[in-house]
Write an enzyme that holds these catalytic residues in place. Structure first.
Site, PDB file in Angstrom:
ATOM      1  N   ASP A 426      29.263  51.542  97.949  1.00  0.00           N
ATOM      2  CA  ASP A 426      29.502  50.126  97.654  1.00  0.00           C
ATOM      3  C   ASP A 426      28.586  49.756  96.479  1.00  0.00           C
ATOM      4  O   ASP A 426      27.672  50.507  96.132  1.00  0.00           O
ATOM      5  CB  ASP A 426      29.168  49.303  98.904  1.00  0.00           C
ATOM      6  CG  ASP A 426      29.256  47.814  98.659  1.00  0.00           C
ATOM      7  OD1 ASP A 426      30.204  47.397  97.974  1.00  0.00           O
ATOM      8  OD2 ASP A 426      28.379  47.077  99.134  1.00  0.00           O
ATOM      9  N   ASP A 866      26.119  48.415 102.655  1.00  0.00           N
ATOM     10  CA  ASP A 866      25.137  47.527 103.297  1.00  0.00           C
ATOM     11  C   ASP A 866      25.770  46.383 104.080  1.00  0.00           C
ATOM     12  O   ASP A 866      25.060  45.639 104.744  1.00  0.00           O
ATOM     13  CB  ASP A 866      24.205  46.932 102.240  1.00  0.00           C
ATOM     14  CG  ASP A 866      24.891  45.888 101.378  1.00  0.00           C
ATOM     15  OD1 ASP A 866      24.300  44.835 101.111  1.00  0.00           O
ATOM     16  OD2 ASP A 866      26.050  46.119 100.988  1.00  0.00           O
TER      17      ASP A 866
END
Length: 1183
Positions: A426, A866
């Site tokens: 990400d 995250d």
């Protein structure tokens, strides 16, 4: 408002798009039906009807076992392993006459191994139980029969109880919010432990229960709630409150979930709706998908190979045994008369040789069972747990700022860290900080903000141009740094420009516009100020990092938001006339909140001068169309600046306002009030239309630019991964231009790399979409993406040694097409031939699908993220790594490993991953080596003894071999061994390719170790027999007997396998020395103690060392000869390999010794050559 106390905004009067009055929906019609049958008697849990419902209590248990089921369930887990089942069967059969040894000698090691594993399981489960006990015994105030709140434990709560929760306390169950310390029944909730989000959620009670704010008002309160049955959906709730003869629909806005926390609200009252395992958080508590490493799966295959070998040598032995047994009586003549074949049991009966042969086959299966390492599984579990502890304790992966160490949440994937081929990451919060900083702004057509973003530096480098600013009139940041007062760093504020800082904005040409700009930032938000009573310092709690950055920027530039009441906002402003800071209070009339569809936020306030103002901020795509003709004065310049900001990777918002006439506002207020009170299904649409009507004819003030900075060390980390041959894919929701620029900033895309861009954002596709023919659009999209993939593939040369590297960039729409089964293989082939891949505008589902696509190639994948939107990707990958950052803990809770910063991934993979892979691979190979060495000495003795089924060693010698005399050195190898230091692992990242290409655990390597084991057994057996047979062994002239021969050969085996370990180890610690030489010493100690026991216990070992072997010089000389002779082949092989065919770690070891005192960044020539071969092998493997 009093300065020392914070008050919350009165959302009962203001409008919030997320806090609307609840309306009945289609789901409410299902109340009472299947799935919607729960009934809660509020404040009346002792009601007979409530007692009949018999709902679960609030006691929770997350343990795997209970006292009752621990033994059967744990035993079932242990005997799912085929090796353990085999040893269990052997243990049972050992009670029969078929067994070549006593039953206790087989049972003892099995019980030790199974017992140790069960003890480990029990300890881990006990830790979970302690956590449960702590949670269940937390205290909470519950409304009792005495009409007062009594402190009780969480586990004692029942459905229907009323509880009082204070600020910063966790909710003990799923509650229906009745009221709060705020008059309008709102409260703020932190749900980090549920969904990982740190921004506060606003919850609001029904107006009918606002008044229930003390013990007296609750005295006569009784109601009933009918709602959905327990389920795992965190963001939905369907129910109805029956109170005062009326019904009120309930929504998620009134539900407070267990384990979320009350914030910024003094207290709330709530009714318990779901308890214990019925709560939504416990309904979501499912085990993550089971993951096994490739080495572990391969190890199972090796065990099957050994089983096949076991069956083969048992069959071979039984055939020879049957042939010899049949010949014992031939034509009435007895051949081996000393065996008395004419009066023997069925096991040696020549007349039933076939049956005897079959029974001997069963005996052989037990006798040669030592080929299967019984202690391997438990040893690997111990090693992996200890490896995990070292990962957890690594100070170089500890992030002091948030007190977060690295954490191995599972230990069964450690070695997989050393075999990663592709990283899927990400961006926001993973590569970046997700901590927004106000860095630039455009006000009245003038760009403000010195300094350079990382993306701008990368852009300047790409263009081979001088460092530039977004405004050409601004010189380099370094030249102006002395003009700017350097003060204490402020989180969220990285703005530097002497023209408007320190009150200098009053001297700017458009100082009035600048004043309105920062005043708007200080007012138009939903942040809450938190004043420290001791220091007076103000911090802000906002729903997003962007919003906090705006309020902080306004404060730093002279417009401090320091307090709010239910209907007002208070600022400290710099008065441009007097030059003093004055207090100004703005009456807050309406808040029109930001939503993803509106893409803007507005507030309506009345200034101290009684002027009505609408203040608005939003995305440029919706804001420019709302500007009035007169309000576009700086429109062209602002657009240019916005484009430059976006190119620099910054997030932008347009700032605008308008003045309202009193009559216009009154008319609009009536309209929106009417829309809000509407009971029709299109109420939200009516409210949105009313809001849209007032947010028109705006006057442009400027634009903001905030930076989500790259985390420290990200470019260097990605560069190291590239050198290590690891492919990196970034899956982000950013626009393509932003993603490409950030790709260059973080070294994902590099100088000299050719980019292949696949996109559907073309004029042709836009024209086709406007026609509205979805089928035509879908067909054209597939064709366009297919053509672009084909063109991209043609650009990549077939020559794998070509130095040009490629980067692939694809947008979300194109990715949808590329993931279609028709194109997925083409897309994957193109992507795998690129060094880096960036997928823009990716949804969470696309992230998981891309991960599955790459994983399907058989390559080891690692996903890192995250946030909650990364969970699917983390669970789909072979290894999921969660970043414990700003977005909370949801990704971490779904991961296999967690770290605080992306840069720690470098050490996790290149150091710990490489070490763990090497250690586990070496350990397993060594285990099979030592067991084959031991097992085949039994086979050679069997052949020497006419396959009689007689073991060469005493029963307890064999039982203790795996458990006591050879396992501890292998465990030390698995925990402590290092081929090169951590510094050299990071210095020469291509060393990591040993794991990616599985060099240390290839079939060739495994078979090599097995062959070494067979060779060692041959040398041990034949050298021992030829050294001590047929000659005097003791001073009295006696020759070697069965007992002495067994001890001599066993001693040689113990010495050989432990010295082989010493030769294999690269990095010695005192622990390894202690285990290796201690294991050998333990063998002699065992012989002394065991040999001193009565003959009924010690049998053939009675005083054999003390009286027979130790006094004989031949025993010691034979041991020395056999050990040296057995180790010489491996020693010569390693010497030849290191000198003429070195592995890459061999070269680095030598160079490390040569350059211990010097630091050189250049690779040695031999390393370069070896790395060239590694790269060639890697490219060939990829094709």
């Amino acid at each position: 408002m009093p300065e020392e106390r914070r008050r919350k905004r009165h959302f009962g009067k203001l409008y919030s798009f997320s806090c609307c009055k609840n309306l009945p929906t289609d789901d409410h019609a299902q109340i009472g039906q299947s799935g919607y049958s729960r009934v809660v008697h509020c404040n009346d849990p002792d009601n007979p009807e409530a007692l009949q419902l018999n709902y679960r209590g609030n006691y929770v248990s997350t343990t795997k076992y209970t006292v009752a089921n621990f033994l059967p369930k744990s035993l079932f887990e242990q005997f799912r392993r085929v090796a353990n089942i085999y040893f269990l069967v052997v243990a049972f059969v050992s009670f029969s006459p078929l067994a070549p040894y006593s039953a206790p000698s087989v049972l003892a090691p099995l019980l030790v191994v199974i017992g140790a594993t069960m003890a480990k399981e029990g300890v881990e489960d006990w830790r979970r139980r302690k956590q449960d006990i702590e949670a269940n015994n937390r205290k909470v105030k519950a409304y009792g029969k005495g009409h007062t709140f009594i402190e009780t434990k969480w586990k004692n709560l029942r459905v229907g109880d009323i509880v009082k929760i204070h600020k910063d306390e966790y909710f003990p169950a799923d509650l229906l919010l009745l009221s709060s310390s705020n008059e309008d029944g709102i409260c703020y909730v932190e749900t980090m432990s549920l969904d990982g989000e740190t921004n506060l959620k606003l919850k609001r009670a029904l107006e009918v229960t606002y008044s229930l704010r003390d013990e007296k008002s609750l005295q006569n309160f009784t109601a009933m709630v009918k709602c959905e049955d327990p389920n795992e959906h965190l963001y939905s709730f369907v129910g109805t409150l029956f109170y005062d003869g009326k019904t009120f629909p309930l929504s998620p806005q009134q539900i407070l979930l267990r384990d979320s926390k009350l914030r910024n609200t003094d207290y709330i009252y709530g009714v318990v709706v779901f308890t214990g395992h019925d709560t939504k958080v416990m309904q979501n508590a499912t085990d993550p998908p089971s993951k096994r490493s490739k080495i572990e799966r391969k190890m199972d295959k090796i065990v099957y190979v050994l089983f096949s070998t076991l069956i083969f040598i048992s069959s071979s032995g039984s055939v020879f045994f049957g042939i010899k047994t049949k010949k014992d009586i031939s034509n009435g003549k007895i051949r081996r008369w000393y065996l008395r074949p004419d009066a023997t049991t069925v096991f040696y009966d020549p007349r039933r040789a076939t049956l005897a042969s079959f029974l001997h086959f069963l005996t052989g299966l037990m006798l040669y069972g030592y080929l299967i390492p019984i202690s391997l599984y438990v040893s690997i579990e111990i090693v992996k747990v200890l490896q995990s502890i070292f990962i957890n304790q690594d100070r170089d992966m500890y992030y002091e700022e948030i007190d977060k160490p690295a954490h191995a949440r599972t230990s069964n994937l450690n070695e997989e860290l050393g075999q990663i081929d592709t990283i899927l990451s990400d961006k926001t919060g993973t590569l970046t900080c997700n901590s927004m900083e106000f860095v630039k702004c455009s006000i009245a057509g003038i760009a403000y903000g010195r300094g350079m973003t990382e993306v701008e530096r990368a852009l300047a480098k790409r263009r081979r141009d001088r460092l530039f600013e977004v405004d050409d009139s601004i010189t380099d940041a370094g030249q102006n740094s002395n003009n700017i007062q350097s003060g204490k760093p402020v989180k969220g504020f990285n703005f530097r420009d002497e023209r408007i800082m320190n009150g200098q904005w009053v001297n700017e040409p458009h100082s009035d516009v600048i004043q309105k700009f920062f005043r708007l930032l200080a007012i138009c938000h939903t942040a809450i100020p938190d004043v420290n009573k001791e220091s007076g310092e103000i911090t802000y709690e906002a729903e997003s990092p962007d919003e906090a950055a705006f309020v902080i920027a306004a404060r730093e530039l002279g417009f401090e938001f320091f307090g709010s009441t239910q209907t007002s906002i208070s600022l400290h402003e710099l008065d441009p006339v007097s030059g003093k800071v004055v207090k100004r209070v703005y009456e807050l009339l309406h808040v029109l909140e930001f939503t993803s569809s509106r893409k803007r936020m507005s507030v309506i306030v009345r200034s101290p001068e009684k002027q009505l103002l609408l203040l608005c901020k939003g995305a440029d795509s919706v804001m420019f169309e709302r500007l009035s003709k007169e309000g576009r004065l700086f429109g062209a310049e602002t657009r240019v600046h916005i484009n430059r900001y976006a190119e620099a990777g910054l997030r932008t918002l347009v700032i605008a306002y308008r003045e309202l006439e009193e009559h216009e506002y009154r008319r609009w207020e009536e309209e929106i009030s009417k829309a809000k009170n509407s009971l029709t299904a299109d109420r939200d649409a009516l409210v949105a239309a009313a809001a849209d009507k007032i947010e028109r004819n705006l006057i442009l003030l400027g634009a903001t630019a905030v930076e989500d900075k790259l985390q420290n060390g990200v470019p260097e980390c990605i560069d190291k991964f590239s050198q290590a041959g690891i492919h990196i894919w970034v899956l982000t929701g950013d626009k393509m231009e932003t993603a490409i620029n950030i790709g260059y900033a973080c070294s994902l895309l590099r100088q000299g790399m050719e980019n292949i861009v696949i996109t559907l954002d073309t004029p042709e596709m836009e024209a086709l979409e406007k026609q509205g023919d979805k089928e035509a659009v879908a067909k054209a999209s597939l064709e366009s993406v297919q053509m672009q993939i084909t063109e991209g593939r043609s650009r990549i040369p077939s020559d794998k040694n070509n130095p040009v590297k490629f980067g692939l960039v694809i947008d979300g729409k194109s990715l949808d097409c590329a993931l279609d089964e028709k194109l997925s293989n083409m897309f994957l082939d193109l992507a795998l031939n690129c060094s880096s891949v960036i997928c823009c505008r990716s949804s969470p589902k696309q992230k998981a699908l891309v991960t599955r696509l790459v994983k399907g190639t058989g390559k080891t994948t690692l996903a890192v993220g995250d946030g909650g939107n990364d969970v699917g990707m983390l669970q789909e990958a072979d290894i999921g790594v969660g970043i414990s950052g700003v977005e909370g803990m949801q990704a971490v809770m779904s991961s296999d490993f967690s770290i605080a910063q992306f840069r720690y991934l470098e050490r996790l993979l290149l150091v710990h991953g490489h070490w763990c892979y090497r250690r586990i691979a070496m350990m397993i190979c060594y285990f099979f080596y030592k067991n084959i060495t031991f097992g085949f000495t039994l086979f050679w003795f069997e052949s020497y003894a006419s396959f009689s089924g007689q073991p060469a060693y005493n029963d307890w010698y064999m039982s203790c071999y795996n458990v006591f005399f050879t396992s501890l050195p292998a465990i030390a190898l698995g925990v402590f061994d290092q081929d090169v230091s951590a510094r050299l692992c990071l210095k020469y990242p291509l060393l990591y390719q040993e794991g990616v290409q599985n060099i240390l655990f290839s079939w060739l390597r495994i078979l090599g170790w097995m062959s070494n084991g067979i060779l060692s057994s041959i040398i041990i057996f034949f050298f021992t027999t030829n050294s001590i047979f047929n000659q005097a062994f003791r001073t009295d002239g006696k020759v070697v007997d069965y007992e002495v021969f067994g001890v001599t050969m066993y001693t040689s085996v113990v010495w050989v396998v432990n010295c082989q370990m010493a030769l294999s180890i690269n990095y010695f610690t005192w622990i390894q020395h202690f285990f290796i030489w201690g294991s050998i010493a333990l063998w002699y100690l065992f012989l002394v103690i065991y040999g001193s026991l009565p003959t009924t216990f010690s049998t053939t070992a009675y005083m054999v060392l003390v009286e027979a072997c130790a006094p004989s010089l031949l025993y010691w000389l034979t041991t020395l000869l056999v050990v040296v002779s057995t180790l010489l082949p491996y020693f010569f092989y390693r010497a030849f390999q290191v000198r003429f065919r070195p592995m890459i770690h061999d070269i680095i070891q030598q160079e490390g010794l040569k350059h211990q005192d010097t630091e050189t960044s250049e690779l040695p020539a031999r390393v370069e050559v070896k790395m060239h071969h590694l790269k060639a092998n890697l490219m060939q493997r990829n094709t």
